[in-house]
Design a protein around this motif. Structure first.
Motif, PDB file in Angstrom:
ATOM      1  N   LEU A   1       1.114   2.244  30.750  1.00  0.00           N
ATOM      2  CA  LEU A   1       1.385   2.012  29.336  1.00  0.00           C
ATOM      3  C   LEU A   1       2.441   3.003  28.849  1.00  0.00           C
ATOM      4  CD1 LEU A   1       0.567   0.285  26.902  1.00  0.00           C
ATOM      5  CD2 LEU A   1      -1.134   2.036  26.342  1.00  0.00           C
ATOM      6  N   PHE A   2       3.519   2.471  28.291  1.00  0.00           N
ATOM      7  CA  PHE A   2       4.678   3.274  27.917  1.00  0.00           C
ATOM      8  C   PHE A   2       4.348   4.326  26.861  1.00  0.00           C
ATOM      9  CE2 PHE A   2       8.649   3.565  25.259  1.00  0.00           C
ATOM     10  CZ  PHE A   2       9.393   4.292  26.174  1.00  0.00           C
ATOM     11  N   ASN A   3       3.537   3.969  25.882  1.00  0.00           N
ATOM     12  CA  ASN A   3       3.249   4.911  24.797  1.00  0.00           C
ATOM     13  C   ASN A   3       1.944   5.678  24.996  1.00  0.00           C
ATOM     14  OD1 ASN A   3       1.514   2.808  24.389  1.00  0.00           O
ATOM     15  ND2 ASN A   3       1.858   2.615  22.190  1.00  0.00           N
TER      16      ASN A   3
ATOM     17  N   GLU B   1      -0.413  10.216  28.567  1.00  0.00           N
ATOM     18  CA  GLU B   1      -0.098  10.688  29.918  1.00  0.00           C
ATOM     19  C   GLU B   1       1.359  10.436  30.272  1.00  0.00           C
ATOM     20  OE1 GLU B   1      -4.315  10.057  29.361  1.00  0.00           O
ATOM     21  OE2 GLU B   1      -2.589   8.736  29.094  1.00  0.00           O
ATOM     22  N   TYR B   2       1.861   9.223  29.919  1.00  0.00           N
ATOM     23  CA  TYR B   2       3.251   8.917  30.255  1.00  0.00           C
ATOM     24  C   TYR B   2       4.215   9.687  29.377  1.00  0.00           C
ATOM     25  CZ  TYR B   2       7.584   6.445  31.107  1.00  0.00           C
ATOM     26  OH  TYR B   2       8.893   6.154  31.421  1.00  0.00           O
ATOM     27  N   GLN B   3       3.942   9.764  28.075  1.00  0.00           N
ATOM     28  CA  GLN B   3       4.844  10.445  27.158  1.00  0.00           C
ATOM     29  C   GLN B   3       4.972  11.933  27.498  1.00  0.00           C
ATOM     30  OE1 GLN B   3       6.858   9.094  24.861  1.00  0.00           O
ATOM     31  NE2 GLN B   3       6.135   7.093  25.567  1.00  0.00           N
ATOM     32  N   GLU B   4       3.919  12.520  28.047  1.00  0.00           N
ATOM     33  CA  GLU B   4       3.980  13.936  28.427  1.00  0.00           C
ATOM     34  C   GLU B   4       4.959  14.166  29.578  1.00  0.00           C
ATOM     35  OE1 GLU B   4      -0.041  15.006  29.230  1.00  0.00           O
ATOM     36  OE2 GLU B   4      -0.533  15.393  27.115  1.00  0.00           O
TER      37      GLU B   4
ATOM     38  N   ILE C   1      10.054  11.207  30.433  1.00  0.00           N
ATOM     39  CA  ILE C   1      11.030  10.515  31.272  1.00  0.00           C
ATOM     40  C   ILE C   1      11.955   9.683  30.383  1.00  0.00           C
ATOM     41  CG2 ILE C   1      11.352   8.848  33.143  1.00  0.00           C
ATOM     42  CD1 ILE C   1       8.592   9.599  34.165  1.00  0.00           C
ATOM     43  N   ASP C   2      13.255   9.835  30.570  1.00  0.00           N
ATOM     44  CA  ASP C   2      14.226   9.028  29.838  1.00  0.00           C
ATOM     45  C   ASP C   2      14.086   7.576  30.308  1.00  0.00           C
ATOM     46  OD1 ASP C   2      16.544   7.708  28.886  1.00  0.00           O
ATOM     47  OD2 ASP C   2      17.606   9.622  28.792  1.00  0.00           O
ATOM     48  N   PRO C   3      13.968   6.620  29.383  1.00  0.00           N
ATOM     49  CA  PRO C   3      13.807   5.214  29.789  1.00  0.00           C
ATOM     50  C   PRO C   3      14.873   4.720  30.758  1.00  0.00           C
ATOM     51  CG  PRO C   3      13.389   5.437  27.443  1.00  0.00           C
ATOM     52  CD  PRO C   3      13.893   6.782  27.921  1.00  0.00           C
ATOM     53  N   ILE C   4      16.110   5.224  30.638  1.00  0.00           N
ATOM     54  CA  ILE C   4      17.168   4.720  31.518  1.00  0.00           C
ATOM     55  C   ILE C   4      16.945   5.122  32.967  1.00  0.00           C
ATOM     56  CG2 ILE C   4      18.866   4.731  29.663  1.00  0.00           C
ATOM     57  CD1 ILE C   4      20.113   7.198  30.898  1.00  0.00           C
ATOM     58  N   ASN C   5      16.032   6.081  33.205  1.00  0.00           N
ATOM     59  CA  ASN C   5      15.737   6.496  34.580  1.00  0.00           C
ATOM     60  C   ASN C   5      14.612   5.681  35.205  1.00  0.00           C
ATOM     61  OD1 ASN C   5      17.681   8.570  34.574  1.00  0.00           O
ATOM     62  ND2 ASN C   5      16.271   9.984  33.571  1.00  0.00           N
ATOM     63  N   GLU C   6      14.018   4.763  34.432  1.00  0.00           N
ATOM     64  CA  GLU C   6      13.002   3.880  34.979  1.00  0.00           C
ATOM     65  C   GLU C   6      13.670   2.670  35.641  1.00  0.00           C
ATOM     66  OE1 GLU C   6      10.101   4.707  35.346  1.00  0.00           O
ATOM     67  OE2 GLU C   6       9.533   6.126  33.790  1.00  0.00           O
ATOM     68  N   LYS C   7      12.837   1.804  36.233  1.00  0.00           N
ATOM     69  CA  LYS C   7      13.372   0.637  36.929  1.00  0.00           C
ATOM     70  C   LYS C   7      13.174  -0.658  36.143  1.00  0.00           C
ATOM     71  CE  LYS C   7      12.293   2.835  41.359  1.00  0.00           C
ATOM     72  NZ  LYS C   7      11.446   2.766  42.581  1.00  0.00           N
ATOM     73  N   ALA C   8      12.057  -0.734  35.417  1.00  0.00           N
ATOM     74  CA  ALA C   8      11.770  -1.979  34.695  1.00  0.00           C
ATOM     75  C   ALA C   8      10.627  -1.764  33.713  1.00  0.00           C
ATOM     76  CB  ALA C   8      11.427  -3.105  35.672  1.00  0.00           C
TER      77      ALA C   8
ATOM     78  N   PHE D   1       4.919  -1.797  29.061  1.00  0.00           N
ATOM     79  CA  PHE D   1       4.394  -1.208  30.289  1.00  0.00           C
ATOM     80  C   PHE D   1       5.555  -0.847  31.212  1.00  0.00           C
ATOM     81  CE2 PHE D   1       1.243  -4.070  28.540  1.00  0.00           C
ATOM     82  CZ  PHE D   1       0.059  -3.335  28.612  1.00  0.00           C
ATOM     83  N   VAL D   2       5.476   0.333  31.797  1.00  0.00           N
ATOM     84  CA  VAL D   2       6.483   0.787  32.757  1.00  0.00           C
ATOM     85  C   VAL D   2       6.070   0.310  34.150  1.00  0.00           C
ATOM     86  CG1 VAL D   2       7.697   2.788  33.695  1.00  0.00           C
ATOM     87  CG2 VAL D   2       6.819   2.840  31.348  1.00  0.00           C
TER      88      VAL D   2
END
Length: 323
Positions: A93-95, A98-101, A104-111, A163-164
């Motif tokens: 879950l993007f927001n 755990e993930y927000q901590e 990670i810049d969104p552009i560094n994700e894959k999808a 979702f990441v």
């Protein structure tokens, strides 16, 4: 962008389209997703049965419809998660805290996969560029790096769950091609059926004796900005004229407000304009990235919504003037 796989909407099979657009191929069919949903239903039934098959809770559970699929073709997040698990992929879950901590810049994700009111769609990086692969669109929509964070933030404000995708996506032709070249998009894709709807509205307007001053409104449908014109039929000429004059006053007032909002935040306008023009050169996007992002982060949720809508309202009006 012919090499990009883009499955368009059929019925309510957006979960299938979302998965196949993410994986870039016809990997899942309704039958396969239904099989996963039925397996999940059976696992839930067995867990409920552990409390006793004669219990009231178990009886009520059996009477309820499946929470993992329905007759329209909708599939739950559990079905999507299990389907991705076949490929060693996980969703986060993007927001979530755990993930927000992780910061990670969104552009560094894959999808990313996005959901709102039972509609699913994919946003994926192919090569070094991002694309909105919403099945409601006529084709892939290019999203610049500068615009990606703003796009995701706006989806969240509109109530989307994002979702990441974690793990290695399968190789695909589009990713291989776009690793060695960049594409530009001169015209943004439309919603499926938008041209037909516009033609229908224009046909309806023919023969009307009064001037139509209805205000163009920019709405976000599954993350896609589209023009929607308020169009009401009246029975008396006096009522028509009075309401048209009122609509015109409202349009002029809103137009002035939108211009003031844009002038207050030139950097935000530049970031959105880069996206609307397609991909900029790697150097220009990199040079403006940190400054644009810092400006966006200082905005409140309401300012973010108003300023993005203000830009799109004026952009759409400009497109109408050109035609």
């Amino acid at each position: 962008m012919e090499s990009i796989f883009h499955e368009k909407q059929e019925g309510s099979l957006c979960a299938q389209h979302c998965l196949n657009n993410l994986l870039q191929g016809e990997y899942f069919s309704p039958v396969e997703l239904s099989s996963i949903a039925q397996q999940l239903d059976e696992e839930e039934r067995m867990r409920m049965a552990e409390g006793g098959v004669q219990s009231e809770e178990y009886r009520i559970f059996l009477q309820q419809p499946s929470g993992n699929m329905d007759d329209s073709g909708f599939f739950s997040i559990q079905v999507i998660s299990n389907a991705l698990g076949v490929w060693g992929l996980e969703i986060v879950l993007f927001n979530s805290r755990e993930y927000q901590e992780l910061r990670i810049d969104p552009i560094n994700e894959k999808a990313f996969i996005c959901n709102y009111k039972e509609h699913w769609f994919t946003v994926r990086k192919l090569g070094q560029q991002w694309f909105n692969l919403n099945s409601l669109l006529t084709g892939p929509e290019l999203i610049s790096d500068t615009y990606l964070a703003l796009f995701l933030a706006q989806l969240q404000q509109e109530g989307y769950s994002i979702f990441v995708i974690s793990g290695n996506l399968p190789d695909c032709e589009a990713d291989q091609i776009l690793r060695i070249m960049r594409v530009e998009q001169q015209q943004r894709p439309k919603l499926i059926g938008e041209d037909e709807a516009q033609s229908s509205r224009q046909s309806t307007m023919k023969g009307r004796p009064h001037m139509n001053t209805a205000l163009p409104m920019c709405m976000c449908v599954s993350g896609v900005s589209v023009q929607q014109v308020s169009d009401t039929t009246h029975t008396t000429d006096v009522g028509v004229l009075d309401e048209d004059e009122e609509e015109l006053r409202k349009a002029l007032a809103l137009s002035r407000q939108h211009m003031e909002v844009e002038d207050e935040e030139a950097d935000l306008r530049r970031a959105i304009q880069l996206s609307m023009q397609g991909s900029a050169s790697p150097i220009s996007e990199t040079a403006g990235s940190s400054h644009d992002t810092s400006s966006i982060n200082t905005l409140t949720a309401e300012e973010l919504r108003r300023r993005r809508q203000a830009y799109f309202d004026r952009w759409i009006e400009g497109q109408r003037d050109q035609t």
